[in-house]
Design an enzyme around this catalytic site. Structure first.
Site, mmCIF file in Angstrom:
data_model
loop_
_atom_site.group_PDB
_atom_site.id
_atom_site.type_symbol
_atom_site.label_atom_id
_atom_site.label_comp_id
_atom_site.label_asym_id
_atom_site.label_seq_id
_atom_site.Cartn_x
_atom_site.Cartn_y
_atom_site.Cartn_z
ATOM 1 C CG ASP A 181 -2.132 0.934 1.007
ATOM 2 O OD1 ASP A 181 -2.107 1.730 0.039
ATOM 3 O OD2 ASP A 181 -3.080 0.875 1.809
HETATM 4 C C1 BGC Z 1 -5.008 3.355 0.140
HETATM 5 C C2 BGC Z 1 -5.169 2.334 -0.964
HETATM 6 C C3 BGC Z 1 -5.096 3.024 -2.291
HETATM 7 C C4 BGC Z 1 -3.785 3.779 -2.399
HETATM 8 C C5 BGC Z 1 -3.595 4.503 -3.713
HETATM 9 C C6 BGC Z 1 -3.765 4.205 -0.056
HETATM 10 O O1 BGC Z 1 -3.707 5.212 0.884
HETATM 11 O O2 BGC Z 1 -4.952 2.712 1.387
HETATM 12 O O3 BGC Z 1 -6.393 1.668 -0.819
HETATM 13 O O4 BGC Z 1 -5.237 2.106 -3.337
HETATM 14 O O5 BGC Z 1 -3.724 4.737 -1.351
HETATM 15 O O6 BGC Z 1 -4.421 5.579 -3.824
#
Ligand code: BGC
Length: 752
Positions: free
Chosen positions: A262
């Site tokens: 993530d």
């Molecule tokens: C979130 C993810 C997301 C990623 C990209 C993160 O902060 O937890 O779910 O896909 O950002 O935007």
């Protein structure tokens, strides 16, 4: 063998030399042999979309390219409710809106995997036609408490529902030859301090509750990628834990796709995340490339670990539309997708109350439409799960489209408040969800005299980075309570009805007020066509068939996990220590209905509950042993006078002699097609002996107990309509690795 030594400064140059091999699906080994260490590090570290000129405006990120070897940059975009890209581009008069589909809770509440697959197909098509390669969805974490800010993106408190719905979504999206990323792996149960928090969970609960949905979805779909979550699990960051990312995900489950982290910024070092099994560090920074290079050079990171992850990354790249030179149109069929989102959101809506058959409404008429949210409908949640959609049909518009007349003075009043709020918000940047404006009793009485019907919309918004509050969010605000009471009193005094629409992505308190209105429709955050979908249900154009995929408790304190959750107020509102640095899962496997049924606790609305405009009769079921478990069937007959669909839930109560088990657990579900009055359909279910297993953490094994199981067919977990015995002749065990063990004491609960 590499034929040429390429100086580092050429690594990202856009020229390829005559002797350089070019990436193909069948020469990945050759490409790996030709990559320099610097280039390998570059491939393993992504870039924020804004830091690259290779992406699609507004997308989340990209992988980096190596032009000399024909390796393109591929585009990663959020998210679960539709493609999250920027709707407008500088110097370009075209627009790039994406369809805003219903949020995860709404999709799951359809209990209709085929419909979810169709939604996935449409979202995948928009991913493809907008030039993106991997959709960062679906979100499928378990609803541990109703207070998690991101529950709206997720599906359920139950692993079977979450796993089956996620697999349908993945299969739909990927039928377009674009990828998905099932997320967030794993136990990302809270937003508070989500980057650092250590989720302390028994191996049994990890296996049975939190990993199970991922395991189920990997059985029936093959997501290109898995996203490792931000949090720690039993002392180790999930992103850095080979026990999770290798031993379980790959060795036990056989997953051979890509794991990306993530969006983790400052967490050093980063090389150990490559060793643990991530092929892509996101969003990605120069220093991470240096970090990987240094650690390979000093021997702490092996080149074979690097090569293994580079191979996985390239195997993903060769599948992408970018690599295959797909000529995207930037023109997906937004009209067709709008029709689909309207259908999906209608089917996900849950009718919670319908006294004296208030619904469907017999005629259209004059409506006093209360509640700021009626005029400012909430299509989806905030953060990466939000979508830049072309429009949102609010309830006022949906009802008007369906032929109702909205009281114009009331409308003017609310719209003026909204404009005022929008202006204040623009200046102060404050939370857009202002409290319900006050309306005097006298005004409400006048409105009751002038209108045929009252509707109140309650709205709740939540999203990434923040958990929900109990007061004023999970619970009603004082103004909302007074509004419901006063409107009900005034309209009921004149023999007129009140309907409440709940426009939210998550659970709220209902017990204290659900007896007041004549009908309550839980519309969820239904996507851009929400107002039309609500009108479709209110008018009876569609009979509701959505059912809850989570429990609505009587009060928030009834949820056992809330004792160990960072609630917004009170002693749990910490900035360090318990529930901030670490969170104990003392409720263990007793999440959601597993707790309420096993400990005999009353609820406001049980898991699986939802009313219809018609009634259904369940036949005597047939349960037949197979060499590997059992199959079951039951015939459902529409006994009412309106057409409708019924979702049937198959629960199992185990003998429970070998291990303590929840009172009943969902093992399968199925839904009828539309049944006309008098029509029947036979639904079938398949349950394997392994599906019946529980995890014995002392032995590190799955155990299927021998003995008599009670197979139950429910309209909800508390409304079992039929049952039949199943005899499991042989006890079965399946040893797995003893990993993810607890590093500190946990006082888990148990009903015995
Ligand atoms: C979130 C993810 C997301 C990623 C990209 C993160 O902060 O937890 O779910 O896909 O950002 O935007």
């Amino acid at each position: 063998m590499r034929s040429l030594v390429i100086p580092l400064f050429l690594a990202s140059a856009s020229v390829s030399l005559a002797n350089d091999p070019q990436l193909r699906a069948d020469n990945i080994d050759e490409i790996i042999n030709n990559l320099t260490l610097e280039e390998k590090a570059r491939l393993l570290v992504g870039r924020e979309n804004s830091a690259s000129d290779k992406g699609v405006p507004g997308a989340a990120g990209v992988t980096q390219d190596i032009p000399r070897l024909g390796i393109p940059s591929v585009v990663l975009t959020d998210g679960p409710a539709g493609v999250r890209i920027a709707p407008k581009r500088k110097g370009d008069s075209n627009t790039y809106y994406a369809t805003g589909f219903p949020v995860g809770t709404a999709l799951a509440s359809t209990w209709n995997p085929a419909l979810v697959e169709n939604v996935g197909k449409a979202i995948g098509n928009e991913t493809l036609e907008y030039g993106c390669d991997v959709l960062l969805a679906p979100g499928m974490n378990i609803h541990r408490t109703p207070l998690c800010g991101r529950n709206f993106e997720y599906y359920s408190e139950d692993p079977v529902v979450a796993g089956v719905i996620a697999a349908s979504y993945v299969n739909g999206v990927q039928s377009n030859n674009v990828g998905t990323s099932i997320k967030h792996f794993a136990v990302n149960s809270q937003e508070t301090n989500r980057i650092e928090v250590d989720e302390v969970v028994s191996p049994r609960a990890i296996r049975e509750i939190y990993l199970k949905p991922f395991e189920i979805s990997l059985h029936t779909s093959n997501p290109w990628t898995v996203m490792s979550s931000y949090n720690k699990l039993n002392g180790t960051w999930t992103q850095s834990n080979p026990e999770l990312l290798k031993t379980i995900l790959r060795d036990e489950w056989g997953y051979d796709g890509l794991v990306m982290t993530d969006w983790t910024n400052e967490r050093r070092p980063s090389y150990e995340r490559v060793a643990a099994g991530n092929a892509l560090l996101t969003p990605g920074h120069d220093w991470q490339e240096t970090d990987i290079i240094e650690h390979v050079k000093n021997g702490t990171l092996s080149m074979s670990d690097v090569d293994q992850q580079v191979r996985i990354l390239l195997e993903m790249v060769v599948k992408t539309p970018r690599f295959n030179h797909y000529k995207f149109s930037n023109k997906p069929d937004l009209e067709a997708h709008a029709a689909l989102t309207r259908q999906a959101s209608t089917e996900g809506m849950v009718l919670l109350e319908n006294r004296s058959q208030t619904l469907p409404l017999k005629t259209t008429g004059k409506v006093a439409l209360f509640g700021k949210t009626s005029y400012d409908f909430i299509a989806g949640g905030t953060g990466s799960g939000d979508v830049n959609k072309p429009y949102v049909v609010d309830l006022k518009t949906g009802l008007t489209n369906a032929g109702f007349t909205i009281d114009s003075r009331l409308q003017d009043y609310y719209e003026a408040r909204k404009t005022l709020n929008d202006k204040t918000r623009a200046i102060s940047g404050e939370n857009p969800r202002y409290d319900e404006p006050f309306i005097s009793r006298r005004d409400i009485e006048r409105l009751a005299a002038e209108n045929d019907l009252a509707i109140i919309t309650l709205g709740r918004q939540a999203g990434e980075g923040r958990d929900r509050e109990i007061d004023g969010d999970f619970n009603l605000t004082q103004n909302e309570r007074e509004l419901i009471e006063n409107v009900a009193a005034a309209f009921h005094a004149l023999g007129k009805k009140l309907i409440v629409i709940m426009n939210m992505g998550n659970v709220m308190e209902t017990e204290s007020w659900k007896g007041i209105p004549d009908a309550i429709l839980l519309a969820w955050q239904p996507g851009q066509e929400g107002g039309n979908s609500v009108a479709d249900v209110l008018t009876g154009k569609e009979s509701p068939s959505g059912k809850l995929t989570m429990t609505f408790p009587i009060t928030i304190s009834d949820i056992p996990a809330v004792n160990n959750f960072p609630t917004g107020t009170g002693p749990n509102n910490r900035r360090n220590g318990k529930n901030y640095d670490y969170t104990n899962h003392e409720e263990d496997i007793y999440v959601g209905y597993r707790y309420f049924t096993s400990f005999d606790k009353p609820v406001s609305y049980p898991f699986g509950y939802g009313l219809s405009y018609t009634t259904f009769k369940y036949s005597k079921p047939v349960v037949k042993a197979t060499p590997d478990g059992f199959t079951a069937s039951i015939t459902v007959t529409n006994t009412g006078d309106t057409e409708g669909k019924e979702a049937v839930q198959l629960y199992v109560s185990a003998p429970g002699k070998d291990m303590v088990k929840p009172a009943r657990e969902l093992k399968a579900f199925n839904k009828t097609a539309i049944l006309k009055p008098g029509e029947s359909e036979t639904l079938t279910f398949k349950v394997s002996a392994q599906d019946l297993a529980s995890f014995n953490e002392n032995e590190s094994q799955w155990q299927t107990e021998a003995g008599l199981y009670n197979v139950q067919f429910g309209a909800s977990v508390n409304d079992i309509r039929a049952s039949a015995p199943y005899m499991q002749k042989k006890a079965l065990t399946k040893k797995v690795n003893n990993v993810l063990s607890l590093k500190r004491d946990l006082n888990t609960i148990s009903p015995q």
